[in-house]
Design an enzyme around this catalytic site. Structure first.
Site, PDB file in Angstrom:
ATOM      1  N   LYS A  96     -35.184  47.728  43.431  1.00  0.00           N
ATOM      2  CA  LYS A  96     -33.870  48.010  42.847  1.00  0.00           C
ATOM      3  C   LYS A  96     -33.978  48.679  41.479  1.00  0.00           C
ATOM      4  CE  LYS A  96     -30.959  45.797  45.785  1.00  0.00           C
ATOM      5  NZ  LYS A  96     -29.722  46.326  46.371  1.00  0.00           N
ATOM      6  N   ASP A 144     -26.681  40.136  44.060  1.00  0.00           N
ATOM      7  CA  ASP A 144     -27.394  38.946  44.534  1.00  0.00           C
ATOM      8  C   ASP A 144     -28.557  38.618  43.622  1.00  0.00           C
ATOM      9  OD1 ASP A 144     -26.056  38.274  47.058  1.00  0.00           O
ATOM     10  OD2 ASP A 144     -26.764  40.221  47.745  1.00  0.00           O
TER      11      ASP A 144
END
Length: 421
Positions: A96, A144
């Site tokens: 990410k 998340d």
């Protein structure tokens, strides 16, 4: 002292597995079709070159390793398995880091009136006078864990304010991992999708800018930048293959679909009809892409999305991702949590002479799908998994929550990395 799994033990484990494995062969897949203009509006090789030039200039950039799992491949009776290990990416623990921080940079360029690829770069935001312009901007998102960490890190690097929303089941360790980069972290009751809606509402009310890794109607530009950042990982993997080698399959974790679509899109445009078979794998409790493939349109799934694969606990599909996966993905699978936990333990021990790998819960979805499919002759035939198959797996995260990892694997990430009992 090391404790590895033998080939015979792995074969016995796979053949005796009673884990559920659902499969849909994508009826819309077009494996021989060219990567068309509709898909190029989402990711393309021209924008990849822009992302590549920027990201490789950042402090701390290094390609993450492509690890050959020769023992696991031999035990699975296929030619090769390669694991793209994203645990060390910019020190953030996951792939990410490529997407969120790059999207923050692009947004700052747009909002300060600069050219995203010329006047405003990471270098003059970190060291130059452009930093004062960035300070007036607040970015936000729901997460998340891993995407929010990347956005917070990017905001800290480039000098803007950051507010991150997490949902009810995000662990305290993951909250702290985001907060350490100076972000304000707000916990929201409900699921990831509830956190997305809260972040969007607060952004509208406060004049903030959402930097989300999922797209929805009216919100496309930033998620497109996120996905373009991810293509750097796919390009690295291609360049790291031994000369003359190629992938026949890629097993990719699902979530909202951004990772899978970015990798699929880059391979599709770069390799054309020679691209590998794309297999998307999701938790059975959070399978929005699987259901979208079943119905032929973006489809949400409800419930509490309670899966140990926290980064994949998503109930709503990214519309941009679906535009690519609708025609680009060949197959969709769902797996149970138990299979993911087994694969975390499997990588921690290693098979044959494979070195131990510390993999987080979401990192092993593709591996679990591969091993379960290979152990079922009918499923292997449907996926064309054969003795000469060569498979790419994206190890999307390391142990981003050490406590969760230790509880599942039975030893700490540090002990697993050492190969200790």
């Amino acid at each position: 002292m090391t404790s590895t799994i033998s080939r015979g033990e792995l074969r016995a484990m796979l053949l005796s597995s009673q884990y559920a494995l659902e499969h849909i062969a994508n009826p819309s897949a077009r494996p021989s079709a060219p990567f068309d203009e509709r898909c190029r509006r989402i990711v393309n090789n021209t924008r990849f070159e822009e992302a590549w030039r920027e990201i490789v200039s950042w402090p701390g950039y290094a390609p993450t390793p492509l690890r050959p799992l020769t023992g696991l491949a031999a035990a699975s009776a296929i030619e090769g398995i390669w694991y793209k290990d994203e645990a060390g990416r910019f020190g953030l623990g996951s792939f990410k880091a490529l997407g969120g921080a790059y999207a923050v940079l692009r947004l700052l360029a747009r909002e300060t009136g600069s050219s995203a690829n010329a006047e405003l770069t990471a270098q003059n935001l970190i060291h130059g006078d452009a930093r004062s312009r960035a300070a007036a901007i607040t970015v936000t998102c729901a997460t998340d864990g891993n995407h929010g960490r990347s956005v917070a890190w990017g905001a800290q690097q480039f000098g803007c304010r950051c507010v991150i929303y997490i949902h009810a089941t995000v662990s305290e360790a993951r909250r702290q991992a985001i907060a350490q980069y100076g972000a304000e972290v707000v916990r929201v009751a409900g699921t990831y999708d509830d956190a997305i809606r809260r972040a969007a509402a607060d952004a509208r009310a406060n004049g903030w800018f959402v930097v989300s890794d999922t797209s929805y109607s009216g919100y496309m530009d930033v998620p497109r930048d996120v996905m373009q950042g991810y293509t750097v990982m796919a390009a690295e993997a291609l360049s790291q293959l031994p000369p003359g080698e190629s992938f026949t399959h890629v097993f990719l974790q699902g979530g909202v679909g951004g990772l899978a679509a970015a990798v699929c899109g880059h391979l599709w445009e770069s390799l054309g009809p020679n691209r590998p078979r794309i297999v998307v794998v999701e938790p059975e409790k959070a399978a929005c892409l699987f259901e979208s493939a079943r119905k032929g349109v973006p489809t949400s799934v409800g419930g509490d999305l309670d899966t140990i694969m926290a980064g994949l606990a998503c109930g709503e599909v990214s519309l941009l991702a679906w535009e690519i996966l609708r025609d680009g993905a060949d197959d969709f699978l769902t797996i149970p949590d138990e299979a993911a936990a087994d694969c975390m333990r499997l990588l921690a021990k290693g098979v044959g002479d494979d070195s131990p790998i510390v993999a987080g819960e979401s990192a092993v979805a593709g591996l679990a799908g591969l091993l379960l499919a290979r152990s079922r002759p009918d499923m292997a035939r449907r996926l064309h998994l054969e003795s000469d198959s060569r498979v790419l797996l994206i190890g999307s995260e390391g142990a981003t929550d050490a406590e969760v990892y230790t509880r599942i694997v039975g030893r700490s990430p540090e002990a697993a990395a050492r190969g200790a009992q």
